[in-house]
Design a protein around this motif. Structure first.
Motif, PDB file in Angstrom:
ATOM      1  N   SER A  19       0.824  -1.203   0.000  1.00 37.73           N
ATOM      2  CA  SER A  19       0.000   0.000   0.000  1.00 37.73           C
ATOM      3  C   SER A  19       0.865   1.263   0.000  1.00 37.73           C
ATOM      4  N   LEU A  22       2.375   1.704  -3.524  1.00 36.76           N
ATOM      5  CA  LEU A  22       1.402   2.206  -4.499  1.00 36.76           C
ATOM      6  C   LEU A  22       1.158   3.699  -4.297  1.00 36.76           C
ATOM      7  N   ALA A  26       2.097   6.928  -6.957  1.00 36.27           N
ATOM      8  CA  ALA A  26       1.178   8.020  -7.312  1.00 36.27           C
ATOM      9  C   ALA A  26       1.803   9.374  -6.999  1.00 36.27           C
ATOM     10  N   GLU A  71      -0.517  -0.598 -11.400  1.00 37.71           N
ATOM     11  CA  GLU A  71      -0.376   0.820 -11.051  1.00 37.71           C
ATOM     12  C   GLU A  71       0.578   1.524 -12.009  1.00 37.71           C
ATOM     13  N   ARG A  74      -1.464   2.239 -15.013  1.00 33.54           N
ATOM     14  CA  ARG A  74      -2.456   3.294 -14.757  1.00 33.54           C
ATOM     15  C   ARG A  74      -1.819   4.671 -14.770  1.00 33.54           C
ATOM     16  N   LEU A  75      -0.627   4.770 -14.171  1.00 34.74           N
ATOM     17  CA  LEU A  75       0.059   6.056 -14.062  1.00 34.74           C
ATOM     18  C   LEU A  75       0.949   6.364 -15.266  1.00 34.74           C
TER      19      LEU A  75
END
Length: 265
Positions: A19, A22, A26, A71, A74-75
């Motif tokens: 967590s 991630l 971001a 992730e 996504r990024l």
């Protein structure tokens, strides 16, 4: 280009560590980084935790790597992570770096060759060493990156092997165990690997008690471009591939050398 080097203290809870990673990805993307690098042992760490390491180990297609790949996609952010990679042959996992590109695909991996059997510690109680092969180089965000891990820093042949394969940046995700003069060794060796290879060198470290911190980026002339010291968080540092070419034109030591790197076999 900007790169994000994370310095953290992982716990014995893999879910909490994932967590945090991630969230760190971001944050790096929001800050404009084009590459994120996390420390060794960021998957899980606990003092004397060889049983926990073996229990946490996953295959390359396991849920830990899958979440980080998703992730990254996504990024649109490449990331280099440390995986305790399951190894059915010995029951002891590999200590593996996984390079993930901006599409979430695995661009390459490196299994730690030099296990930390020093200063009263035996890493081969927990891990299996990777093969004695030439260094792994991957291309992420248009940059050629050589993959090494922690104790590999004490062996200049590893750095030279990835530079021979075209690396402009060498990364050392680490849990550099604290001890007398250890912080000084870390700083001096990162600088030495940069100077002798006329390449950028990045060390991404764990904090005490797992590591000594000192996350930093060193440029091809040996100048430090940032150092987190004992502070948790992200080092956002600038890297210019043209700097590598410029320094190598002024200091052509790679062309002038007389010896090659050959595995002992």
């Amino acid at each position: 280009m900007k790169i994000a080097l994370w310095q953290m203290q992982a716990s014995g809870d893999p879910a909490a560590n994932l967590s945090a990673m991630l969230a760190g990805m971001a944050e790096a993307a929001a800050a404009g980084a084009r590459l994120a690098v996390f420390p060794e042992y960021s998957m899980v760490w606990q003092a004397g935790g060889s049983d926990r390491i073996i229990a946490a180990a996953e295959p390359l297609d396991g849920p830990y790597t899958a979440a980080l790949r998703a992730e990254a996609a996504r990024l649109g952010l490449p990331v280099i992570i440390n995986l305790f990679e399951r190894n059915e042959a010995t029951g002891r996992p590999y200590n593996t770096l996984v390079a993930i590109d901006e599409a979430g695909e695995i661009a390459g991996l490196y299994r730690k060759v030099h296990l930390y059997n020093a200063f009263g510690y035996r890493e081969d109680d927990s891990f299996t060493a990777g093969p004695d092969t030439a260094g792994t180089v991957v291309e992420l965000a248009g940059l050629r990156i050589g993959l090494q891990i922690c104790y590999d820093l004490r062996f200049p042949e590893g750095a030279r092997s990835v530079v021979d394969a075209g690396a402009e940046l060498i990364v050392y995700p680490a849990a550099w165990v604290p001890g007398p003069m250890k912080e000084a060794h870390w700083a001096a060796l990162l600088q030495a690997r940069a100077i002798e290879n006329t390449a950028y060198v990045a060390g991404a470290g764990m904090l005490y008690p797992a590591g000594s911190g000192g996350t930093r980026l060193v440029d091809p002339m040996g100048a430090t471009q940032g150092d987190l010291g004992e502070q948790a968080g992200m080092l956002l540092a600038e890297l210019d591939p043209e700097r590598v070419r410029s320094v190598r034109a002024k200091n052509p030591s790679l062309d002038n050398r007389r010896f090659a790197v050959v595995p002992r076999g």
